[in-house]
Motif scaffolding. Structure first.
Motif, PDB file in Angstrom:
ATOM      1  N   SER A 127       4.523  -7.214   1.138  1.00 48.58           N
ATOM      2  CA  SER A 127       3.864  -6.359   0.157  1.00 48.58           C
ATOM      3  C   SER A 127       4.918  -5.642  -0.665  1.00 48.58           C
ATOM      4  CB  SER A 127       2.955  -5.351   0.861  1.00 48.58           C
ATOM      5  OG  SER A 127       3.704  -4.547   1.747  1.00 48.58           O
ATOM      6  N   LYS A 128       4.609  -5.362  -1.931  1.00 46.99           N
ATOM      7  CA  LYS A 128       5.573  -4.762  -2.838  1.00 46.99           C
ATOM      8  C   LYS A 128       6.016  -3.385  -2.381  1.00 46.99           C
ATOM      9  CE  LYS A 128       5.724  -8.196  -5.658  1.00 46.99           C
ATOM     10  NZ  LYS A 128       6.948  -9.014  -5.817  1.00 46.99           N
ATOM     11  N   SER A 129       5.127  -2.628  -1.773  1.00 44.89           N
ATOM     12  CA  SER A 129       5.484  -1.278  -1.339  1.00 44.89           C
ATOM     13  C   SER A 129       4.587  -0.870  -0.181  1.00 44.89           C
ATOM     14  CB  SER A 129       5.329  -0.292  -2.508  1.00 44.89           C
ATOM     15  OG  SER A 129       5.642   1.018  -2.096  1.00 44.89           O
ATOM     16  N   THR A 154       9.119   0.921   2.687  1.00 48.55           N
ATOM     17  CA  THR A 154       9.723  -0.355   2.323  1.00 48.55           C
ATOM     18  C   THR A 154       9.144  -0.823   1.000  1.00 48.55           C
ATOM     19  OG1 THR A 154       8.051  -1.610   3.552  1.00 48.55           O
ATOM     20  CG2 THR A 154      10.063  -1.018   4.727  1.00 48.55           C
ATOM     21  N   GLY A 155       9.957  -1.587   0.291  1.00 46.37           N
ATOM     22  CA  GLY A 155       9.507  -2.102  -0.992  1.00 46.37           C
ATOM     23  C   GLY A 155      10.248  -3.361  -1.363  1.00 46.37           C
ATOM     24  N   GLU A 156       9.827  -3.979  -2.447  1.00 44.92           N
ATOM     25  CA  GLU A 156      10.423  -5.226  -2.891  1.00 44.92           C
ATOM     26  C   GLU A 156      10.439  -5.261  -4.404  1.00 44.92           C
ATOM     27  OE1 GLU A 156       9.647 -10.056  -2.433  1.00 44.92           O
ATOM     28  OE2 GLU A 156       8.627  -8.610  -1.119  1.00 44.92           O
ATOM     29  N   GLN A 712      -0.737   8.206  13.343  1.00 46.10           N
ATOM     30  CA  GLN A 712       0.062   7.195  12.656  1.00 46.10           C
ATOM     31  C   GLN A 712      -0.787   6.492  11.618  1.00 46.10           C
ATOM     32  OE1 GLN A 712       0.935   3.498  14.820  1.00 46.10           O
ATOM     33  NE2 GLN A 712       3.080   3.710  14.224  1.00 46.10           N
ATOM     34  N   GLY A 713      -0.188   6.234  10.470  1.00 45.15           N
ATOM     35  CA  GLY A 713      -0.908   5.550   9.408  1.00 45.15           C
ATOM     36  C   GLY A 713       0.042   4.887   8.443  1.00 45.15           C
ATOM     37  N   SER A 714      -0.511   4.223   7.461  1.00 43.15           N
ATOM     38  CA  SER A 714       0.290   3.554   6.446  1.00 43.15           C
ATOM     39  C   SER A 714      -0.467   3.555   5.126  1.00 43.15           C
ATOM     40  CB  SER A 714       0.624   2.119   6.871  1.00 43.15           C
ATOM     41  OG  SER A 714      -0.560   1.353   6.999  1.00 43.15           O
ATOM     42  N   PHE A 715       0.280   3.444   4.058  1.00 41.83           N
ATOM     43  CA  PHE A 715      -0.331   3.338   2.724  1.00 41.83           C
ATOM     44  C   PHE A 715       0.610   2.584   1.792  1.00 41.83           C
ATOM     45  CE2 PHE A 715       1.834   7.440   2.949  1.00 41.83           C
ATOM     46  CZ  PHE A 715       2.637   7.421   1.823  1.00 41.83           C
TER      47      PHE A 715
END
Length: 715
Positions: A127-129, A154-156, A712-715
């Motif tokens: 994923s891009k970010s 993290t990103g790309e 804990q989570g992510s976005f």
């Protein structure tokens, strides 16, 4: 849907027996990080526990051919303080393509197999970010609630991937000790109630980039900064039941029955670390695959230790203050070229260069300004070069032979302000052959045979004098130490259960050790040393005592409880029975190797309930070194003392619940059994071989429970 139906398949290539867990397998477990994914795979519990133990970084100098048994894209992490245990919690599950469990040998991996290797294969394009975060609090019995926060982003961008992680936490440790002292005739003369409180504030900043070139080149760079403060206060309340005379930093004191003596030891520790590392990979036509990795790091530790005491409720006053500093740095470069011939021969050859620098300085000053003996400044440097070649031969589709030869050359130089000579330099060279044979009887059963020569790394701290905060004295070192030389042999059998229900492996081993390191006597008199030096001296330092051996059996297993209608429950276990023998230089008798475990075991359980988004589990482990009677005790002899240390099991429990969509609420209870330990110390007047007991001390110790609640989570 059954677990095994979720895109899990068994593959067998020409060089290994490999179980592959594809991305779809993990969907039902709602993983956020790579660690979440690995814990749902049977057989990974022992390696995950080992990674958690090494979160402070690997202590082995250099990389070497042995290393972490969990790899990312077939490669180890180019870092030392940037540890694997932390990285498993930072890598997002969305970035993982699949996970391989490799049993036995396989060509092209960065490390030699110790039985099981986990290889995590990342997606070429993620994923891009993405940002993963953990926030919450931790409570220690007898202390307070402290916040913790972990964020990884993290990103790309085109061919460039990047990451940035921040870990911040306040940790508290509370330990209690009860000491009882007896005269040689068994009469009790003293009771101690001691508390040790450590407060730590720690922050880590970690970043990395990865560039994938159009020609297939891969370049990864990473760095880490670690900020830390540690304050420890130890209060020792002593009740004296009989008259006793003892020495406090050269000052003789006599207390009588009924006296209460208070001792305070305060330590201010200020460490700082930084590290920068990376790896590069390129494939050349008709030449092979080039891999290179490097690490540069540096650390500094400043200690201020203040010793104070007071009698019968009087205000405590300073006895001595010790100032000490320890610096350490490491520079490593490792490169290798891998070539395949005739499809069944793979050769890897290359070299490694490592430079290690350690500096120590210490000064102890009495309250009246007198500088006590033992003040010193010591600098140690090791320059080490290693050339290696490894050959993997796929004899048949089910038989693989890996043979390797490492040539190690090193020079250790020590300078200090004590010896008359300006420096003490020594050179070492060793050849280290290794052979590993894997035979797959069928898809479920495998036999592995390994023979290897290993050379231990010398502890730089054993060369020069070091301040011992336990007894407030400066211990001597030995600049003439040589490394231990080990010949290790093992045979392992593994059965992998059908339908991905787990596995069991049994390994027998025998190790012959030359130049074993323990404590030896040193003679400080002006006259020539007598023939029976180890029976008359009263000072000791680390030294080589001759031959030793160890042998035993190790059992590793995991079982998915499908037969009990619990297909998502896994119970794992590990047990090691180890016998050891060495000749005690003081008692002139066979005894176990000091502080080497006879019994070591781990039991863990995890149960995932995908329908409710719930997961829970526990682990119980014990590492009890061997003693003279064969129990779980740590046995150590010194020139004037005998230790027997007991260690009881440690246990932890967790429960995790999916909330608010894709967030996880987690409760952890650690150290449930309070990590109880104890020791029995017998102190002798004069050399231990004379048998004149001075006093006996019995200690009981425990550490407080730790509870944490995190989201804990992510976005």
């Amino acid at each position: 849907m059954s677990t095994t139906a979720l895109a899990q398949e068994l593959t067998t290539d020409d060089n290994s027996s490999t179980v592959t867990y594809k991305e779809d397998y993990f969907v039902q477990y709602n993983p956020v990080t790579l660690q979440d994914m690995l814990r749902s795979v049977p057989g990974t519990a022992a390696l995950l526990a080992q990674a958690d133990e090494e979160q402070g970084g690997r202590r082995v100098r250099g990389f070497g051919s042995n290393g972490d048994q969990i790899l990312i894209d077939g490669k180890r992490i180019a870092g030392k303080t940037n540890s694997l245990g932390l990285q498993l919690k930072r890598i997002q599950a969305d970035s993982v393509s699949y996970i391989e469990l490799i049993r036995g040998t396989k060509a092209g991996l960065d490390v030699q197999s110790e039985g099981l290797i986990i290889n995590v294969v990342m997606k070429e394009s993620a994923s891009k970010s993405n940002t993963v975060w953990i926030g919450g609090g931790e409570y220690v019995d007898g202390a307070s609630v402290n916040p913790l926060l972990k964020i990884t982003h993290t990103g790309e961008v085109d061919r460039l991937k990047y990451s940035l992680a921040i870990d911040s936490a306040i940790k508290q440790t509370r330990r209690n000790f009860n000491d009882t002292f007896f005269f040689a005739d068994g009469t009790q003369y003293q009771d101690n109630m001691l508390t040790n409180n450590m407060d730590q504030k720690k922050a880590l900043v970690n970043g990395g980039i990865e560039y994938n070139g159009e020609n297939g080149d891969i370049l990864r760079l990473n760095g880490q900064l670690e900020f830390d403060t540690q304050d420890t206060i130890e209060l020792d309340n002593q009740s004296h039941l009989a008259e006793n005379t003892f020495s406090v930093f050269g000052d003789s004191r006599t207390l009588t029955a009924g006296d209460d003596y208070q001792v305070s030891r305060t330590t201010y520790h200020r460490p700082f670390h930084w590290e920068f590392g990376g790896d590069y990979e390129r494939r050349f036509d008709n030449v092979g695959l080039l891999k290179a990795l490097f690490v540069i790091n540096h650390g500094k530790h400043d200690f201020t230790r203040i010793f104070e005491s007071g009698l019968n409720g009087a205000e405590i006053s300073e006895d001595v203050t010790n100032f000490s500093t320890r610096t350490h740095g490491e520079k490593i470069l490792r490169a290798s070229l891998t070539q395949t011939f005739a499809e069944v021969h793979t050769i890897e050859y290359g070299g490694e260069v490592a430079i290690n620098d350690v500096g120590t300085s210490t000064e102890t000053t009495r309250f009246d300004g007198v500088v006590l003996p033992g003040t010193n400044d010591t600098d140690t440097q090791e320059k080490r070069a290693e050339a290696f070649i490894s050959h993997n031969y796929a004899i048949a589709s089910n038989i693989s032979l890996q043979s390797s030869l490492n040539a190690e050359f090193s020079k250790i130089t020590q300078t200090d302000n004590i010896n008359d000579v300006p420096d003490n330099s020594r050179n070492f060279s060793f050849l280290k052959p290794r052979m590993n044979l894997r035979y797959d009887i069928n898809e479920q059963n495998q036999i592995r045979v390994t023979a290897e020569r290993k050379i231990s790394q010398l502890d730089f701290g054993a060369f020069g004098s070091n301040f011992d905060a336990e007894d407030g004295e400066t211990d001597g070192g030995n600049g003439e130490l040589v490394p231990e030389d080990r010949l290790e042999f093992s045979v392992a059998y593994e059965n992998r259960f059908a339908d991905d229900q787990g596995s069991i492996a049994i390994r027998g081993f025998y190790n012959k050790i030359r130049d074993h390191i323990a404590r030896i006597g040193v003679y400080s008199g002006d006259l020539p040393a007598p023939d029976n030096i180890n029976q008359v001296v009263t000072l000791s330092v680390p030294g080589n005592i001759g031959d030793a051996e160890e042998y035993g059996v190790e059992i590793n297993g995991s079982w998915r409880l499908k037969a009990m209608d619990l297909p998502n429950a896994i119970i794992s276990g590990k047990y090691i029975l180890r016998e050891t023998e060495a000749m005690d230089p003081f008692l002139e008798m066979e005894r176990p190797i000091q502080y080497v475990q006879k019994h070591e075991w781990l039991v863990s359980f995890q149960h995932d309930l995908p329908s409710t988004g719930t997961s829970y589990g526990f682990s119980v482990t014990n590492k009890g070194p061997v003693g003279p009677g064969g129990g779980s005790v740590g046995f150590r002899t010194d020139v004037i003392e005998l230790w027997e240390k007991t260690i009881e099991p440690k246990a932890s429990f967790y429960v995790e619940q999916l909330v608010f969509g894709n967030m996880k609420l987690r409760f952890d209870a650690k150290n449930i059994l309070k990590a109880k330990t104890g020791y029995d110390l017998t102190k002798y007047t004069g050399n231990i071989s004379l048998g004149n007991v001075n006093y006996n001390e019995i200690r009981e110790a425990s550490q407080q429970r730790v509870f944490s609640l995190t989201l804990q989570g992510s976005f």
